[in-house]
Design an enzyme around this catalytic site. Sequence first.
Site, PDB file in Angstrom:
ATOM      1  N   ASP A  25       0.777  -0.968  -0.025  1.00  7.78           N
ATOM      2  CA  ASP A  25       0.201   0.380   0.238  1.00  7.78           C
ATOM      3  C   ASP A  25       0.547   1.423  -0.020  1.00  7.78           C
ATOM      4  O   ASP A  25       1.913   1.337   0.446  1.00  7.78           O
ATOM      5  CB  ASP A  25      -0.867  -0.136   1.043  1.00  7.78           C
ATOM      6  CG  ASP A  25      -1.819   1.111   1.029  1.00  7.78           C
ATOM      7  OD1 ASP A  25      -1.884   1.235   0.241  1.00  7.78           O
ATOM      8  OD2 ASP A  25      -2.702   1.215   2.168  1.00  7.78           O
ATOM      9  N   GLY A  28      -0.367   5.446  -4.742  1.00  6.02           N
ATOM     10  CA  GLY A  28      -0.920   6.625  -4.637  1.00  6.02           C
ATOM     11  C   GLY A  28      -0.506   8.007  -4.019  1.00  6.02           C
ATOM     12  O   GLY A  28       0.328   9.091  -4.751  1.00  6.02           O
ATOM     13  N   HIS A  42       1.662   2.939  -9.130  1.00  5.13           N
ATOM     14  CA  HIS A  42       1.537   1.594  -9.411  1.00  5.13           C
ATOM     15  C   HIS A  42       3.371   1.082 -10.432  1.00  5.13           C
ATOM     16  O   HIS A  42       3.544   0.449 -10.049  1.00  5.13           O
ATOM     17  CB  HIS A  42       0.476   1.400 -10.223  1.00  5.13           C
ATOM     18  CG  HIS A  42      -0.368   1.234  -9.192  1.00  5.13           C
ATOM     19  ND1 HIS A  42      -1.048   1.469  -8.195  1.00  5.13           N
ATOM     20  CD2 HIS A  42      -1.794   2.747  -9.373  1.00  5.13           C
ATOM     21  CE1 HIS A  42      -1.644   2.082  -7.251  1.00  5.13           C
ATOM     22  NE2 HIS A  42      -2.871   2.729  -8.758  1.00  5.13           N
ATOM     23  N   THR A  71     -11.349  -7.182  -5.023  1.00  7.82           N
ATOM     24  CA  THR A  71     -12.385  -6.613  -4.760  1.00  7.82           C
ATOM     25  C   THR A  71     -13.011  -5.791  -4.840  1.00  7.82           C
ATOM     26  O   THR A  71     -13.761  -5.675  -5.651  1.00  7.82           O
ATOM     27  CB  THR A  71     -13.321  -7.773  -4.585  1.00  7.82           C
ATOM     28  OG1 THR A  71     -12.990  -7.883  -3.046  1.00  7.82           O
ATOM     29  CG2 THR A  71     -12.963  -9.220  -5.168  1.00  7.82           C
ATOM     30  N   ARG A  76     -12.161   2.637  -7.905  1.00 10.90           N
ATOM     31  CA  ARG A  76     -11.224   3.300  -8.319  1.00 10.90           C
ATOM     32  C   ARG A  76     -12.003   3.833  -9.663  1.00 10.90           C
ATOM     33  O   ARG A  76     -12.301   3.468 -10.345  1.00 10.90           O
ATOM     34  CB  ARG A  76      -9.867   2.898  -7.843  1.00 10.90           C
ATOM     35  CG  ARG A  76      -9.596   2.632  -6.390  1.00 10.90           C
ATOM     36  CD  ARG A  76      -8.351   2.727  -6.363  1.00 10.90           C
ATOM     37  NE  ARG A  76      -8.422   2.290  -5.459  1.00 10.90           N
ATOM     38  CZ  ARG A  76      -6.693   2.207  -4.857  1.00 10.90           C
ATOM     39  NH1 ARG A  76      -5.811   1.660  -5.815  1.00 10.90           N
ATOM     40  NH2 ARG A  76      -6.312   1.566  -2.870  1.00 10.90           N
ATOM     41  N   LEU A 136      10.858 -20.416  -5.451  1.00  6.43           N
ATOM     42  CA  LEU A 136       9.563 -19.286  -4.185  1.00  6.43           C
ATOM     43  C   LEU A 136       8.297 -20.062  -4.611  1.00  6.43           C
ATOM     44  O   LEU A 136       8.596 -20.009  -6.116  1.00  6.43           O
ATOM     45  CB  LEU A 136      10.160 -17.958  -4.485  1.00  6.43           C
ATOM     46  CG  LEU A 136       9.547 -17.234  -4.008  1.00  6.43           C
ATOM     47  CD1 LEU A 136       8.846 -17.165  -2.130  1.00  6.43           C
ATOM     48  CD2 LEU A 136       9.216 -15.562  -3.790  1.00  6.43           C
ATOM     49  N   ARG A 193       2.549  -4.460   6.024  1.00  7.04           N
ATOM     50  CA  ARG A 193       1.374  -3.535   5.322  1.00  7.04           C
ATOM     51  C   ARG A 193       2.068  -2.497   5.218  1.00  7.04           C
ATOM     52  O   ARG A 193       2.739  -1.888   6.221  1.00  7.04           O
ATOM     53  CB  ARG A 193       0.167  -3.724   6.097  1.00  7.04           C
ATOM     54  CG  ARG A 193      -0.985  -2.485   5.190  1.00  7.04           C
ATOM     55  CD  ARG A 193      -2.313  -2.255   5.307  1.00  7.04           C
ATOM     56  NE  ARG A 193      -2.374  -1.207   4.615  1.00  7.04           N
ATOM     57  CZ  ARG A 193      -4.008  -1.335   3.859  1.00  7.04           C
ATOM     58  NH1 ARG A 193      -4.904  -2.493   4.808  1.00  7.04           N
ATOM     59  NH2 ARG A 193      -4.189  -1.063   2.817  1.00  7.04           N
ATOM     60  N   SER A 201      -7.972  -5.220   5.403  1.00  8.59           N
ATOM     61  CA  SER A 201      -8.851  -4.366   3.771  1.00  8.59           C
ATOM     62  C   SER A 201      -9.330  -5.943   3.075  1.00  8.59           C
ATOM     63  O   SER A 201      -8.618  -6.293   1.490  1.00  8.59           O
ATOM     64  CB  SER A 201      -7.553  -3.228   2.992  1.00  8.59           C
ATOM     65  OG  SER A 201      -7.762  -2.446   3.716  1.00  8.59           O
TER      66      SER A 201
HETATM   67  C1  IPE Z   1      -5.447  -2.462   0.156  1.00 16.90           C
HETATM   68  O1  IPE Z   1      -5.451  -1.224   0.153  1.00 16.90           O
HETATM   69  C2  IPE Z   1      -5.625  -3.419  -1.297  1.00 16.90           C
HETATM   70  C3  IPE Z   1      -3.668  -3.591  -2.049  1.00 16.90           C
HETATM   71  C4  IPE Z   1      -2.950  -3.409  -1.748  1.00 16.90           C
HETATM   72  C5  IPE Z   1      -4.311  -4.145  -3.321  1.00 16.90           C
HETATM   73  P1  IPE Z   1      -6.312  -0.431  -0.291  1.00 16.90           P
HETATM   74  O2  IPE Z   1      -5.649   0.764  -0.749  1.00 16.90           O
HETATM   75  O3  IPE Z   1      -7.006  -0.717  -1.510  1.00 16.90           O
HETATM   76  O4  IPE Z   1      -6.674  -0.226   1.054  1.00 16.90           O
HETATM   77  P2  IPE Z   1      -8.032   0.891   1.552  1.00 16.90           P
HETATM   78  O5  IPE Z   1      -8.899   1.156   0.661  1.00 16.90           O
HETATM   79  O6  IPE Z   1      -7.268   1.636   2.253  1.00 16.90           O
HETATM   80  O7  IPE Z   1      -8.676  -0.370   2.827  1.00 16.90           O
HETATM   81  C1  IPE Z   2      -2.189  -0.020  -3.059  1.00 11.71           C
HETATM   82  O1  IPE Z   2      -1.334   1.615  -2.827  1.00 11.71           O
HETATM   83  C2  IPE Z   2      -2.125   0.146  -4.635  1.00 11.71           C
HETATM   84  C3  IPE Z   2      -3.530  -0.877  -4.745  1.00 11.71           C
HETATM   85  C4  IPE Z   2      -4.137  -0.747  -3.954  1.00 11.71           C
HETATM   86  C5  IPE Z   2      -3.558  -1.530  -5.778  1.00 11.71           C
HETATM   87  P1  IPE Z   2      -2.619   2.878  -3.461  1.00 11.71           P
HETATM   88  O2  IPE Z   2      -2.988   2.820  -4.713  1.00 11.71           O
HETATM   89  O3  IPE Z   2      -3.551   2.590  -2.539  1.00 11.71           O
HETATM   90  O4  IPE Z   2      -1.660   4.031  -2.556  1.00 11.71           O
HETATM   91  P2  IPE Z   2      -2.558   4.495  -1.710  1.00 11.71           P
HETATM   92  O5  IPE Z   2      -3.377   3.813  -0.217  1.00 11.71           O
HETATM   93  O6  IPE Z   2      -3.644   5.559  -2.537  1.00 11.71           O
HETATM   94  O7  IPE Z   2      -1.374   5.620  -1.368  1.00 11.71           O
HETATM   95 MG    MG Z   3      -3.794   2.306  -0.759  1.00 10.79          MG
END
Ligand code: IPE
Ligand code: IPE
Ligand code: MG
Length: 251
Positions: A25, A28, A42, A71, A76, A136, A193, A201
Site C-alpha cells: 500500500d 498513490g 503503481h 475486489t 477507483r 519460491l 502492510r 482491507s
Molecule cells: C489494499 O489497499 C489493497 C491492495 C494493496 C491491493 P487499499 O488502498 O485498497 O486499502 P484501503 O482502501 O486503504 O483499505
Molecule cells: C496500493 O497503493 C496499490 C493498490 C491498492 C492497487 P494505493 O493505490 O492504495 O496507494 P495509496 O494508499 O492511495 O497511497
Molecule cells: Mg491504499
Amino acid sequence: MGGSLEKKDKLHSEKLPRHVAIIMDGNGRWAQRKGLPRTMGHKKGMESIRKVVTTSSIYGIKGLTLYAFSTENWRRPREEVDFLMALPQVYLKRELPELMRNNVKLCFSGRLHKLPDKTQNAIGEATRKTENNKGLFLNIAINYGGRAEITDAVQKIALLVQEKKLDPGNINEDIVAAHMYTAELGDPDLLIRTGGEARLSNFLLWQLAYAELYFTPVLWPDFGKEEYDRALLAYSSRERRFGQLSRELGD
Ligand code: IPE
Ligand code: IPE
Ligand code: MG
C-alpha cells in the site's frame, strides 16, 4: 526508519517465516507527494516487487503472497483500474526471464475469471510456464477479497454436500482450508502492510488467524531489501504462542 541493520541484528534462517504476505500500500501517495499521477506510483511499485521476490528467493522463503488488486479496488476511477489491469502483462513481460532463472513458481488468486481477457491470458501463460519450478512460490492476489474467497469455498463445499460426497457433520477446519484458492501454500506466518494503515482491507481473512502483523509507514515504492530485512528481523523476535502459555513451548 532508515539506517543499516546492526551486525548483532543478523537474520537467522531458522527464524525466518515460511510464508510472507504483503499488502503493498501507498503507491498513490508516493506519486502524489512527487507531483506525479497516482499511476506512476503503481509503476514504481513493481521495482519493490522485484526486490522482495529476489530477497525471498535468496533467503529460501517458501511462499510470498502479494496483494495487487482487491475486489473493492474496482471502485477507483476507470483510468486507474485500466492501468492496474494492464500491469500484470507489463510486469510479466519484463520479469518472467528472471523469475525462471530464480526457479520461481507463479500463481494468482482471486476471482480471476472477472479480469479482462488480456490480463487472464498473461497470468495464465505465466502460471503454465513456471508450474514446474521448485523455488519460491509467488502468489499474486488479484481481484482478491477474503470474503469472496470464503464465499467461494462455501459454495464448493455446499456442492459436495448436494452431490452427497460430503456429510455436513464432517465439515471441519481442514476441509474449509482445503477449499481456499491456494490451499497448498498454507497460512502466512508474517503479514507486512506498508503505507501506514493498520487494517486488513479484506486480505486473507481465513489464513491470517495466527499471523504476526507488521505495519510500517514506508510507502510501497520506497520499500526495499533493507525495510524487508527489518520486518523479517521483527518477526524473528516475536514469540508465537498459538494460545498456549509461554513456558509450555520450546522444551
Ligand atoms: C489494499 O489497499 C489493497 C491492495 C494493496 C491491493 P487499499 O488502498 O485498497 O486499502 P484501503 O482502501 O486503504 O483499505
Ligand atoms: C496500493 O497503493 C496499490 C493498490 C491498492 C492497487 P494505493 O493505490 O492504495 O496507494 P495509496 O494508499 O492511495 O497511497
Ligand atoms: Mg491504499
